[in-house]
Design a protein around this motif. Structure first.
Motif, short mmCIF file in Angstrom:
data_model
loop_
_atom_site.label_atom_id
_atom_site.label_comp_id
_atom_site.label_asym_id
_atom_site.label_seq_id
_atom_site.Cartn_x
_atom_site.Cartn_y
_atom_site.Cartn_z
N GLU A 164 0.84 -1.20 0.00
CA GLU A 164 0.00 0.00 0.00
C GLU A 164 0.88 1.25 0.00
O GLU A 164 0.62 2.21 -0.74
CB GLU A 164 -0.92 0.00 1.22
CG GLU A 164 -1.90 1.17 1.23
CD GLU A 164 -2.87 1.11 2.39
OE1 GLU A 164 -3.54 2.13 2.66
OE2 GLU A 164 -2.98 0.03 3.04
N SER A 167 2.51 1.63 -3.44
CA SER A 167 1.59 2.19 -4.43
C SER A 167 1.46 3.71 -4.24
O SER A 167 1.44 4.47 -5.22
CB SER A 167 0.21 1.52 -4.31
OG SER A 167 -0.68 2.06 -5.27
N GLN A 170 4.69 5.30 -5.49
CA GLN A 170 4.78 5.20 -6.95
C GLN A 170 3.92 6.27 -7.60
O GLN A 170 4.35 6.96 -8.53
CB GLN A 170 4.34 3.82 -7.42
CG GLN A 170 4.37 3.64 -8.94
CD GLN A 170 5.78 3.68 -9.50
OE1 GLN A 170 6.59 2.79 -9.24
NE2 GLN A 170 6.10 4.72 -10.26
N ASP A 171 2.68 6.41 -7.11
CA ASP A 171 1.79 7.45 -7.64
C ASP A 171 2.37 8.84 -7.39
O ASP A 171 2.30 9.73 -8.25
CB ASP A 171 0.41 7.34 -7.00
CG ASP A 171 -0.36 6.11 -7.45
OD1 ASP A 171 0.03 5.50 -8.47
OD2 ASP A 171 -1.35 5.76 -6.78
#
Length: 223
Positions: A164, A167, A170-171
């Protein structure tokens, strides 16, 4: 592959990509943050790109390493590099080189909001290095160092299997690069290349522009 094997495969690929991004953005940041000395130049003699010659990246790396191999044997070439670094990246005078590589100058913003936004993001994500860089928050070297920092956060999240968090970072990384370096660095590199006196920094500028555009995902850089 299905099930857990998919997760293992995806994790390994994500780890590799994060490691490449961290190494690449750290290298690029160093080009802008530090006036080159002989030790730095000598390390670059062994710089290589991966086997995929995408968008001229291998050619840009070759320009850097070829000049580095010559410069380590010549005090005159080292001095020439130092002069070129100052002219290209310090904004000494409008008629002497390109506009200084600050995002605010290239997005034509007179507002302090950009600096405030960057400062808040840096602080919220534990990016203390910008204080060591001792330059503006929107300086090219600061932004590239922050991109490397976000890649480090992605690596840590993957290594602890906090997918989580991975992610999220990364975003965050994709958004930061798209909204900041990718929004102006290409314009700076194009302008600066007209003033570059050495193939070394012509290669650096080409490598920077190509990497920021492609987010560094196609070639691997190794010392």
């Amino acid at each position: 592959m299905t099930g857990n094997n998919d997760m293992i495969f995806c994790k390994e690929e994500a780890l590799s990509n994060a490691e490449i991004d961290r190494a690449t953005f750290r290298l690029l940041a160093a080009f802008y943050n530090y006036n080159p000395d002989r030790n730095f130049i000598e390390a670059l003699m062994n710089l290589t790109s991966g086997s995929v010659p995408m968008n001229g990246i291998s050619s840009a790396v070759s320009m850097i390493t070829k000049y580095a191999c010559e410069a380590v044997r010549s005090d005159e070439l080292v001095i020439e590099l130092k002069r070129d670094w100052t002219k290209l990246f310090r904004g000494v005078a409008p008629d002497y080189g390109p506009k200084a590589p600050y995002e605010q100058l290239y997005v034509n913003s007179g507002s302090l909001k950009l600096i405030s936004v960057l400062a808040q993001e840096y602080q919220c994500n534990g990016f203390a290095e910008y204080m060591e860089i001792n330059n503006r928050h929107d300086y090219i070297g600061t932004e590239l160092a922050y991109a490397a920092h976000l890649a480090s956060l992605r690596l840590t999240a993957l290594e602890t299997e906090n997918f989580e968090e991975y992610s999220k970072y990364q975003d965050m990384s994709d958004s930061f690069i798209e909204n900041h370096p990718a929004n102006w660095v290409g314009m700076f590199c194009e302008e600066a290349e007209k003033h570059a006196a050495t193939d070394f920094y012509r290669g650096v500028l080409k490598l920077t522009s190509l990497t920021v555009t492609a987010k560094g995902g196609s070639d691997e850089f190794l010392f």
